[in-house]
Each structure stands twice: as structure tokens, then as C-alpha cells.
Design a protein around this motif. Structure first.
Motif, PDB file in Angstrom:
ATOM      1  N   VAL A 198       0.890  -1.198   0.119  1.00 34.77           N
ATOM      2  CA  VAL A 198       0.008   0.082   0.053  1.00 34.77           C
ATOM      3  C   VAL A 198       0.986   1.370  -0.033  1.00 34.77           C
ATOM      4  N   VAL A 199       0.585   2.142  -0.734  1.00 34.28           N
ATOM      5  CA  VAL A 199       1.139   3.451  -1.070  1.00 34.28           C
ATOM      6  C   VAL A 199       0.279   4.361  -0.452  1.00 34.28           C
ATOM      7  N   THR A 200       0.907   5.368   0.653  1.00 34.50           N
ATOM      8  CA  THR A 200       0.063   6.541   1.302  1.00 34.50           C
ATOM      9  C   THR A 200       1.015   7.803   1.310  1.00 34.50           C
ATOM     10  N   ASP A 201      -0.091   8.857   1.192  1.00 33.85           N
ATOM     11  CA  ASP A 201       0.540  10.008   1.305  1.00 33.85           C
ATOM     12  C   ASP A 201       0.324  10.677   2.567  1.00 33.85           C
ATOM     13  N   THR A 202      -0.011   9.882   3.674  1.00 33.65           N
ATOM     14  CA  THR A 202      -0.559  10.120   4.810  1.00 33.65           C
ATOM     15  C   THR A 202      -2.038  10.415   5.069  1.00 33.65           C
ATOM     16  N   LEU A 203      -2.605  10.802   3.728  1.00 34.07           N
ATOM     17  CA  LEU A 203      -4.095  11.078   3.966  1.00 34.07           C
ATOM     18  C   LEU A 203      -4.853   9.948   2.936  1.00 34.07           C
TER      19      LEU A 203
END
Length: 150
Positions: free
Chosen positions: A74-79
Motif C-alpha cells: 500500500v502506498v500512502t501520502d498519509t491522507l
């Protein structure tokens, strides 16, 4: 044919040839153009469904699952987060919690990557990914101040 007509025909031929060459170069450039999107943009349906693009952010801790050469993470941008499926050998620097850029296409709600790139040293992150993470941190900070729930 008069010499004047020959020169005009030659000039028109040169202009037509240049036009064809410019059209071919622009078409090749457009075909190879790959845009970058953050997980928040993908979740907001801003990413193209019919084209290859890049997604970047951080690999979410505890999300990497391996089955032979099949890897999902899973890739996240913290949002927001986006599930990524990849088949192949990952770069040596690929780790949970570290920056990553994957190139591929959306298939449903899953991103199928053809290529995965990991950051190459402690200080580097692609500018687009760094900007996306900074924007997400600002939104998180604003939500924390106002007490709003995501």
C-alpha cells in the motif's frame, strides 16, 4: 515545367516533409509522457483510467505481502492509500515506511505496477512525492487544529 514552378514545388515538398517530421516527434513525445499522481489524487479520481502514470508516496508499514515474485503493498501520502500489485523483483532499497514511486495503470481500485522505484539514499525523494506528502501533512495539521474527523 518552369524553373519557378520547380522551386515552388521543392519548397512545398520541404515544408510538407518538415510538417510530417514534427508531427511524428510530437506524437512520440505524447505517447511517452507519464504524469505523476499522489494517492489522494488517485482516490479523488483525478488519475487517468486508460493511461500509464506514476504514483508515489510512502510504503505503508505492515502492508507488504509477498508470494514468490508477486508483491502487493500500500502506498500512502498519509491522507489516502492506494493498493499496489507488482510482479517482479523489487529494488534492494524498497522498505516499509520509505519512499517509493510505481509506474503502471489502474485496474479497478488497484494499481498494477510495471516498474517500482525506491529512493536511492537517505535524503532523496522525487519532488512530486515530497510535495504530495507535504500537502498531506498540512491537511492533517489543519484537521488536528479544527478537531475535524477525516
Amino acid at each position: 515545367m518552369k524553373p519557378r514552378h520547380k522551386r515552388i514545388a521543392l519548397a512545398l515538398g520541404v515544408v510538407a516533409g518538415l510538417g510530417v517530421a514534427v508531427a511524428l516527434v510530437l506524437n512520440a513525445f505524447q505517447s511517452n509522457l507519464v504524469f505523476f499522481y499522489s494517492p489522494s489524487q488517485v482516490a479523488a479520481k483525478e488519475a487517468p483510467l486508460d493511461r500509464t502514470f506514476r504514483i508515489g508516496g510512502l510504503v505503508e508499514a505492515g502492508s507488504v505481502k509477498r508470494d514468490g515474485t508477486q508483491v502487493s503493498f500500500v502506498v500512502t501520502d498519509t491522507l489516502k492509500t492506494v493498493s499496489v500489485q507488482y510482479e517482479g523483483i523489487l529494488p534492494d532499497l524498497f522498505k516499509e515506511g520509505k519512499g517509493v514511486v510505481a509506474q503502471g495503470r489502474l485496474q479497478g481500485d488497484r494499481f498494477v505496477a510495471r516498474e517500482v522505484l525506491a529512493k536511492h539514499d537517505e535524503n532523496y525523494m522525487p519532488p512530486e512525492a515530497a510535495d504530495a506528502l507535504d500537502k498531506a501533512k498540512q491537511v492533517n495539521a489543519q484537521m488536528g487544529k479544527t478537531g475535524a474527523q477525516p
